[in-house]
Write a protein that holds these residues in place. Structure first.
Motif, short mmCIF file in Angstrom:
data_model
loop_
_atom_site.label_atom_id
_atom_site.label_comp_id
_atom_site.label_asym_id
_atom_site.label_seq_id
_atom_site.Cartn_x
_atom_site.Cartn_y
_atom_site.Cartn_z
N PHE A 1 1.16 11.09 -8.08
CA PHE A 1 -0.17 11.48 -6.80
C PHE A 1 0.97 11.80 -5.52
O PHE A 1 1.81 11.82 -5.19
CB PHE A 1 -0.84 10.04 -6.34
N ALA A 2 0.00 12.71 -5.04
CA ALA A 2 0.64 12.77 -3.15
C ALA A 2 1.54 11.75 -2.80
O ALA A 2 0.42 11.75 -1.83
CB ALA A 2 -0.12 14.32 -2.93
N ALA A 3 2.21 11.83 -3.28
CA ALA A 3 2.82 10.34 -1.27
C ALA A 3 3.28 10.56 -0.32
O ALA A 3 4.05 11.11 -0.52
CB ALA A 3 3.64 9.44 -2.36
N PRO A 4 3.49 10.08 -0.04
CA PRO A 4 3.74 10.32 1.68
C PRO A 4 5.75 9.83 1.26
O PRO A 4 5.90 9.48 0.50
CB PRO A 4 3.13 9.63 2.50
N GLU A 5 6.45 10.50 2.12
CA GLU A 5 7.64 10.57 1.90
C GLU A 5 7.84 8.93 3.05
O GLU A 5 7.68 9.14 4.27
CB GLU A 5 8.54 11.63 3.06
N LEU A 6 8.53 8.37 2.18
CA LEU A 6 8.42 6.52 2.70
C LEU A 6 10.18 6.03 3.58
O LEU A 6 10.31 6.60 2.04
CB LEU A 6 7.87 5.90 1.73
N GLN B 1 9.75 0.50 5.57
CA GLN B 1 8.03 1.31 5.14
C GLN B 1 8.23 0.53 3.11
O GLN B 1 7.26 -0.43 2.99
CB GLN B 1 7.83 1.65 5.17
N LEU B 2 8.75 0.41 2.48
CA LEU B 2 9.01 -0.01 1.34
C LEU B 2 8.58 -1.38 1.21
O LEU B 2 8.15 -2.15 0.43
CB LEU B 2 9.95 0.53 0.59
N ARG B 3 9.33 -2.21 1.79
CA ARG B 3 9.85 -3.24 2.37
C ARG B 3 8.78 -3.81 2.70
O ARG B 3 8.18 -5.56 2.63
CB ARG B 3 10.92 -3.64 2.87
N THR C 1 -3.23 3.24 -6.39
CA THR C 1 -2.52 3.45 -4.57
C THR C 1 -0.92 3.54 -4.22
O THR C 1 0.07 2.75 -5.49
CB THR C 1 -3.05 2.53 -3.47
N VAL C 2 -0.81 3.81 -3.67
CA VAL C 2 0.99 3.72 -3.71
C VAL C 2 1.66 2.96 -3.57
O VAL C 2 2.19 2.30 -3.78
CB VAL C 2 1.30 5.01 -2.03
N GLU C 3 0.70 1.70 -3.02
CA GLU C 3 0.92 0.56 -2.74
C GLU C 3 1.00 -0.57 -3.88
O GLU C 3 1.99 -0.70 -3.61
CB GLU C 3 -0.05 -0.48 -1.65
#
Length: 91
Positions: A75-80, A84-86, A40-42
């Protein structure tokens, strides 16, 4: 192996035949590839954060790097945003 069904036996045979791997080795390779694409993106963000920390980078630099890596990820990740990354890393 991971918590996913056993790979399709026809695919296992095909990979084994074309690579010279044993059926067990081919099944493991297939499982590894599927696991790679299941990230996953996370999970990606947390894994890359740990990697960059290992090499002594500071968070400000790390989050910029991860943001750039996500734009080129498999993968298609949203612009974070950095915020949001933190949140992904620290909750």
């Amino acid at each position: 192996m991971h918590d996913r069904p056993v790979p399709d036996q026809e695919l296992v045979r095909r990979i084994a035949q074309t690579t010279g791997l044993s059926p067990a080795e081919a099944a493991r390779v297939i499982d590894d590839v599927l696991a790679w694409h299941d990230e996953t993106v996370e999970d990606f963000v947390r894994r890359r954060h740990r990697h960059h920390q290992t090499y002594g980078r500071r968070n400000d630099e790390i989050f910029e790097l991860i943001g750039d890596e996500l734009r080129h990820a498999r993968f298609a990740a949203p612009e974070l945003t950095v915020r949001q990354l933190r949140r992904i890393v620290y909750g």
